[in-house]
Design a protein around this motif. Sequence first.
Motif, short mmCIF file in Angstrom:
data_model
loop_
_atom_site.label_atom_id
_atom_site.label_comp_id
_atom_site.label_asym_id
_atom_site.label_seq_id
_atom_site.Cartn_x
_atom_site.Cartn_y
_atom_site.Cartn_z
N ASN A 1 0.82 -1.21 0.00
CA ASN A 1 0.00 0.00 0.00
C ASN A 1 0.86 1.26 0.00
O ASN A 1 0.50 2.26 -0.64
CB ASN A 1 -0.93 0.00 1.21
CG ASN A 1 -1.97 -1.10 1.14
OD1 ASN A 1 -2.42 -1.48 0.06
ND2 ASN A 1 -2.36 -1.63 2.30
N ALA B 1 2.37 1.99 -3.49
CA ALA B 1 1.43 2.60 -4.44
C ALA B 1 1.41 4.11 -4.32
O ALA B 1 0.99 4.80 -5.26
CB ALA B 1 0.03 2.04 -4.21
N THR C 1 3.86 -0.07 -11.53
CA THR C 1 2.49 -0.51 -11.76
C THR C 1 2.10 -1.69 -10.88
O THR C 1 0.90 -1.90 -10.61
CB THR C 1 2.32 -0.88 -13.25
OG1 THR C 1 2.79 0.20 -14.06
CG2 THR C 1 0.86 -1.14 -13.60
N PRO D 1 2.17 -2.42 -7.60
CA PRO D 1 1.28 -2.21 -6.44
C PRO D 1 -0.16 -1.93 -6.82
O PRO D 1 -1.09 -2.41 -6.16
CB PRO D 1 1.93 -1.01 -5.73
CG PRO D 1 3.35 -1.02 -6.16
CD PRO D 1 3.34 -1.53 -7.55
N THR D 2 -0.36 -1.17 -7.90
CA THR D 2 -1.72 -0.87 -8.34
C THR D 2 -2.46 -2.14 -8.75
O THR D 2 -3.63 -2.35 -8.40
CB THR D 2 -1.70 0.13 -9.51
OG1 THR D 2 -1.02 1.32 -9.10
CG2 THR D 2 -3.10 0.47 -9.96
N ILE E 1 -3.22 -4.38 -5.59
CA ILE E 1 -4.33 -3.86 -4.78
C ILE E 1 -5.66 -4.09 -5.49
O ILE E 1 -6.65 -4.52 -4.88
CB ILE E 1 -4.10 -2.37 -4.48
CG1 ILE E 1 -2.88 -2.19 -3.57
CG2 ILE E 1 -5.34 -1.75 -3.84
CD1 ILE E 1 -2.48 -0.75 -3.37
N GLY F 1 -3.77 0.73 -14.39
CA GLY F 1 -2.34 0.80 -14.11
C GLY F 1 -1.52 1.10 -15.36
O GLY F 1 -0.57 1.89 -15.32
#
Length: 440
Positions: A265, A268, A305, A307-308, A311, A358
């Motif tokens: 988190n 991101a 990209t 982390p996006t 999540i 993303g």
Amino acid sequence: MSQVITPSAAPAAALGRPRRDIGIKRRYAAERRFRAYGIAAILFGLVFLFILLWSVVSKGYTAFQQTMITVPVEFSEQLIDPKNERASNPQKLLTANYPVLARTAVAKVLGVAETDRTAMRDVGLMLSDSVRSQLRDLVVADPSIIGKTQTVQLLASGDTDSAFKGQINLSVTENNRKVSDRQVGWMNQMAESGVLAKHFNTGIFFNGASSRPEAAGVGVALIGSFYMMLIVLVLALPIGVAASIYLEEFAPKNRFTDLIEVNINNLAAVPSIVYGLLGLAVFINFMGLPRSASLIGGLVLTLMTLPTIIIATRAALKAVPPSIRAAALGLGASKMQTIFHHVLPLAMPGILTGTIIGLAHALGETAPLLLIGMVAFVANYPTTPLDPSTALPVQIYMWANEAERAFVERTSGAIIILLLFLIVMNVGAILLRRRFERRW
């Protein structure tokens, strides 16, 4: 038994009703104010969005038109190959003085004598320097046109193009503008005869970088961005989905996995320029990969990209009802079969939506690409991701720093192209979600 209201209770009952009415009116008034605030906020955002789009479109739509001078050009053999050496020495065709052919052709249309050097110089300034390569490519592709006359659309110079589009104030004195009064008269003369006209500018989509604004395009940047997005898609999607499945379905809930989730988190929200520093340190300085290559840009954007995608994928997996898992396990499916045969297909709309968002975010990034050297002047198309290249947002950044007036519309035109790509990607994400979404 009937209720008896004492005189002392009657005023209290009479006073209670107005107090309740006042409280309800206050709540309704607060609700109306809240709605008004929300509508005002939306209108405020729409106004600024409209101003942004208007400023970009009003300055950039002219970039999709280019001023051309259509004249019959005589490919004189005395000038191109006077000794007839092209059969034994094809390189001879590359060194001819092709700008003279272009100037002579335009001068004949204008009725300018070739002996008037000052006038011929002004005629030459109305033509782009790229006419050299334009005519050279025609001769190299078909040497049989030597000695013949052929009608050619010659590219006008950036100043002529800006003046013809009305972007230069011709009412000021001649010394304060780059287009002389004589050139303005010639422009009007050729415009009336149809020799000078605006055509759709295909060069902005296919040409590479150039110091001449009239010949500059985003072709190389588009190829570089395509390579980078392909690398991001190939690497970030499987890695991000695999990590999400493990964290959501298999990983035990302990302090270590909680630490991983917190770090994902946080990643991101890390500024993109930090990923550029990471790519510079790891991929270029440590691993020795080529600078300014699409491969480096793709790897850096993949890290940004991931982390996006993780999540978004975890949110999509959580949205699948637990009853789906329970039903599959109750019928004898293994944990792996339950996830890959039932949970993952149902979560696919959310996964694809997160991936496209993303990718759209990565497509518009500039800061990390600047640090890995993708600001190089690249005029040739990259054939592989290892070749030097640039990206569309970086090309916009470089054009925005140019001093010539004609680069202003090129910058806005490239922004329009980038916005169109982003709109298409976001619309695709919405359509995919609506196409595969299931309501429980």
